[in-house]
Design an enzyme around this catalytic site. Structure first.
Site, mmCIF file in Angstrom:
data_model
loop_
_atom_site.group_PDB
_atom_site.id
_atom_site.type_symbol
_atom_site.label_atom_id
_atom_site.label_comp_id
_atom_site.label_asym_id
_atom_site.label_seq_id
_atom_site.Cartn_x
_atom_site.Cartn_y
_atom_site.Cartn_z
ATOM 1 N N TYR A 161 11.802 -5.666 -9.336
ATOM 2 C CA TYR A 161 11.203 -4.612 -8.518
ATOM 3 C C TYR A 161 12.099 -4.358 -7.320
ATOM 4 C CZ TYR A 161 8.109 -2.201 -5.295
ATOM 5 O OH TYR A 161 7.574 -1.285 -4.420
ATOM 6 N N TYR B 164 4.378 -1.612 -10.254
ATOM 7 C CA TYR B 164 3.955 -2.354 -9.045
ATOM 8 C C TYR B 164 3.592 -3.794 -9.440
ATOM 9 C CZ TYR B 164 3.254 2.507 -7.557
ATOM 10 O OH TYR B 164 3.410 3.839 -7.282
ATOM 11 N N GLU C 45 -2.726 6.582 -12.493
ATOM 12 C CA GLU C 45 -2.551 6.463 -11.046
ATOM 13 C C GLU C 45 -3.078 7.731 -10.351
ATOM 14 O OE1 GLU C 45 1.522 5.715 -10.088
ATOM 15 O OE2 GLU C 45 1.126 5.190 -7.999
ATOM 16 N N ASP D 138 1.517 7.620 1.269
ATOM 17 C CA ASP D 138 2.877 7.772 1.791
ATOM 18 C C ASP D 138 3.552 9.137 1.703
ATOM 19 O OD1 ASP D 138 3.709 7.527 -0.997
ATOM 20 O OD2 ASP D 138 3.497 5.363 -0.727
HETATM 21 C C1 9WN Z 1 4.912 1.662 -1.799
HETATM 22 C C2 9WN Z 1 0.590 0.337 -5.129
HETATM 23 C C3 9WN Z 1 0.990 1.281 -4.031
HETATM 24 C C4 9WN Z 1 -0.244 1.899 -3.337
HETATM 25 C C5 9WN Z 1 0.139 3.034 -2.416
HETATM 26 C C6 9WN Z 1 0.994 4.022 -3.172
HETATM 27 C C7 9WN Z 1 2.216 3.329 -3.765
HETATM 28 C C8 9WN Z 1 4.278 2.203 -3.082
HETATM 29 C C9 9WN Z 1 5.260 3.183 -3.726
HETATM 30 O O1 9WN Z 1 1.802 2.296 -4.605
HETATM 31 O O2 9WN Z 1 3.049 2.853 -2.733
HETATM 32 O O3 9WN Z 1 4.071 0.749 -1.169
HETATM 33 O O4 9WN Z 1 6.152 2.715 -4.418
HETATM 34 O O5 9WN Z 1 5.143 4.373 -3.499
HETATM 35 O O6 9WN Z 1 1.358 5.097 -2.368
HETATM 36 O O7 9WN Z 1 -1.025 3.661 -1.929
HETATM 37 O O8 9WN Z 1 -0.915 0.923 -2.610
HETATM 38 O O9 9WN Z 1 -0.290 0.958 -6.019
#
Ligand code: 9WN
Length: 416
Positions: free
Chosen positions: A70, A18, A385, A152
Site C-alpha cells: 500500500y 485499503y 464504495e 478528502d
Molecule cells: C485516504 C478508507 C478511506 C476513507 C476516506 C476516503 C478514503 C483514503 C484515500 O478511503 O481515503 O485516507 O486513499 O483516498 O476518502 O473517507 O476513510 O475507506
C-alpha cells in the site's frame, strides 16, 4: 462480506485498496457488527485505540503489521519519530470521530459496563484533544488540517487546497491507481498537494502551534456534526457508568450552538470556513446539510432543508436524470461530477448520517424515503464504495465494508 474483509485484527475498509485500519471506517463497521456480532464490534474499537497517541489523538490510519502493498504507507508519516506516538505505526492525522457513537450502539445492543470502563477514557481523551488542539479560531468548532480528515476530494476544499504550494512534498507511487479507474479518484494535481500538506505537518510532528504551520485548515461541518453527536453519545455512555460526563455534555451543547450560528437562510444550508481565507462559504456540497445529523435545526428548519435541498431534484435529491440520492455535491454546482469520488456520487455513510438525523428530528416519513432508496441502491448494485447518481452503477472499490455494515444497521430497523 464483512467477514471476508476481517483480518482478525481489524476489518479492512475494502479488500485491496485499503488494507489497514482506517478510523471512521472501523467505527462504522462496528455499528453494523453490533447487529450481528457485538464482541467482534468491540474488537474493532480496541484495535483502533491501540493507535492512540499519548495526547489523545486517534489517528486516521493504524498500520497494523500486515505484509501488504500500500502506498503511501507508514513511511510517509514517520510516526515513530514523533513525540507521543504509539509503538504501532500510524498516520499523523485524525478522522471524523464516529467512535463514541459506535460504542453507544454496541452498548445498546449488549450492555457491558466493563467494556465501557476499558474504552471510555480513550474516547474522552480524543474528544478533549480535538477541542484543545483544533479550535484555532475560538469558535467552538474544530478545524481539519488535511482533506484526508474528511471527505478528502470534495470540491469544498478546492480553493483552500489550491493555495497549498505543491512543491516540497515527497514523490510516492499511488497504489490506488493499480486497483481503481483514475477518473473515479482524486487527480495527481490534488494528490501532490495532499503530500505537500503532510510534509509541512511532519515538520512540526503533526502538532502545529499556530495556523502558520498548517497550510490547510478548514472548519468542516461533517467533522463537526459527527463530533457534536459523538459528544452527546459519550455523555450518555458516561451516564451508564454513573458519571455526569460533564465535559462531553457541555461540549455537545457548545458544538450544536456554534453549528447553529452557521445557518444561511438564503442558501438553506450551513456555512463552512476556510480559516486561511477567513471567509465563510456555502460551496454546494452535502457537508453543509450535515448539522441535521447532530440535531442542530428545529423540525421546521429540518423540513425546509429536506424539501429545498436534500430531496430537491436540482440539488441533492432524486431527479429524472439522476434518481439515486443523495448526491455528495449539489447538481447545481459547476463542480458536480457523477463519477469522481466525493465530487458527486452517492455514499452510503452520508445517507446513513442523514437518515439518522431526519429520524431524530421527527421527520420519520422523510427518513424512510431515504432509507428505502439506500437499501434499493445496495440491493441493485452491491456494497460498493460509492455509486453513480444517474445509473446507480457501483464505483470505486467493490466489497466496501461500511456500505455493508450500515446496511446491516438500516435493515435492523425494519425488523418487527
Ligand atoms: C485516504 C478508507 C478511506 C476513507 C476516506 C476516503 C478514503 C483514503 C484515500 O478511503 O481515503 O485516507 O486513499 O483516498 O476518502 O473517507 O476513510 O475507506
Amino acid at each position: 462480506m464483512l467477514r471476508r474483509n476481517d483480518t482478525g485484527l481489524f476489518v479492512k475498509p475494502a479488500p485491496a485498496v485499503y488494507p489497514f485500519q482506517w478510523n471512521w471506517d472501523s467505527a462504522l463497521a462496528a455499528i453494523g457488527l453490533a447487529r450481528v456480532d457485538v464482541e467482534r464490534g468491540r474488537q474493532e474499537v480496541r484495535g483502533l485505540l491501540r493507535g492512540q497517541w499519548t495526547d489523545g489523538m486517534v489517528p486516521h490510519i493504524v498500520f497494523h503489521p500486515t505484509s501488504v502493498d500500500y502506498s503511501p504507507g507508514p513511511e510517509l508519516w514517520g510516526s515513530a519519530g514523533c513525540p507521543g506516538a504509539p509503538e504501532i505505526l500510524t498516520s499523523g492525522l485524525t478522522q471524523p470521530p464516529v467512535l463514541a457513537t459506535a460504542v453507544r450502539v454496541l452498548h445498546e445492543a449488549a450492555p457491558d459496563t466493563g467494556f465501557l470502563e476499558e474504552v471510555l477514557p480513550g474516547v474522552e481523551a480524543w474528544h478533549a484533544w480535538l477541542s484543545r488542539e483544533r479550535d484555532f479560531d475560538g469558535s467552538g468548532l474544530v478545524a481539519i488540517l488535511h482533506p484526508w480528515e474528511s471527505a478528502d476530494n470534495a470540491p469544498r476544499f478546492d480553493r483552500a487546497l489550491a493555495r497549498v504550494e505543491p512543491d516540497g512534498g515527497p514523490t510516492v507511487a499511488r497504489s490506488d491507481r493499480r486497483h481503481l479507474a483514475s477518473d473515479e479518484r482524486p487527480t495527481d494535481r490534488d494528490y501532490t498537494r495532499y503530500l505537500a500538506i503532510v510534509e509541512a505537518l511532519r515538520r512540526c510532528a503533526f502538532r502545529p502551534r499556530s495556523l502558520a504551520e498548517a497550510p490547510f485548515a478548514y472548519v468542516d461541518l461533517t467533522f463537526n456534526s459527527v463530533l457534536a453527536a459523538a459528544e452527546e453519545d459519550l455523555a450518555w455512555l458516561w451516564g451508564e457508568l454513573g458519571d455526569r460526563g460533564g465535559r462531553a455534555t457541555s461540549a455537545a451543547a457548545g458544538l450544536r450552538e456554534a453549528l447553529a450560528g452557521r445557518w444561511d437562510e438564503d442558501a438553506v444550508a450551513y456555512r463552512e470556513l476556510d480559516l486561511h481565507a477567513g471567509e465563510e462559504q456555502v460551496a454546494g456540497t452535502v457537508g453543509e446539510l450535515m448539522p441535521l445529523y447532530a440535531g442542530v435545526p428545529d423540525e421546521r428548519r429540518a423540513r425546509r432543508m429536506f424539501d429545498e435541498a436534500l430531496w430537491a431534484p436540482n440539488r441533492y435529491g432524486p431527479s429524472p436524470e439522476a434518481p439515486w440520492a443523495v448526491t455528495t455535491v449539489s447538481k447545481q454546482s459547476p463542480d458536480f461530477d457523477s463519477s469522481r469520488y466525493w465530487r458527486g456520487p452517492v455514499w452510503i455513510n452520508v445517507n446513513w448520517f442523514l437518515i439518522r438525523g431526519l429520524e431524530r428530528l421527527g421527520l420519520a416519513a422523510e427518513a424512510s424515503l431515504l432509507q428505502d432508496l439506500t437499501l434499493e441502491l445496495v440491493s441493485t448494485s452491491g456494497f460498493s464504495e460509492y455509486y453513480h447518481p444517474s445509473t446507480g452503477a457501483p464505483l470505486g472499490s467493490r466489497e466496501f465494508s461500511w456500505s455493508a455494515a450500515l446496511t446491516l444497521d438500516l435493515i435492523d430497523d425494519l425488523r418487527p
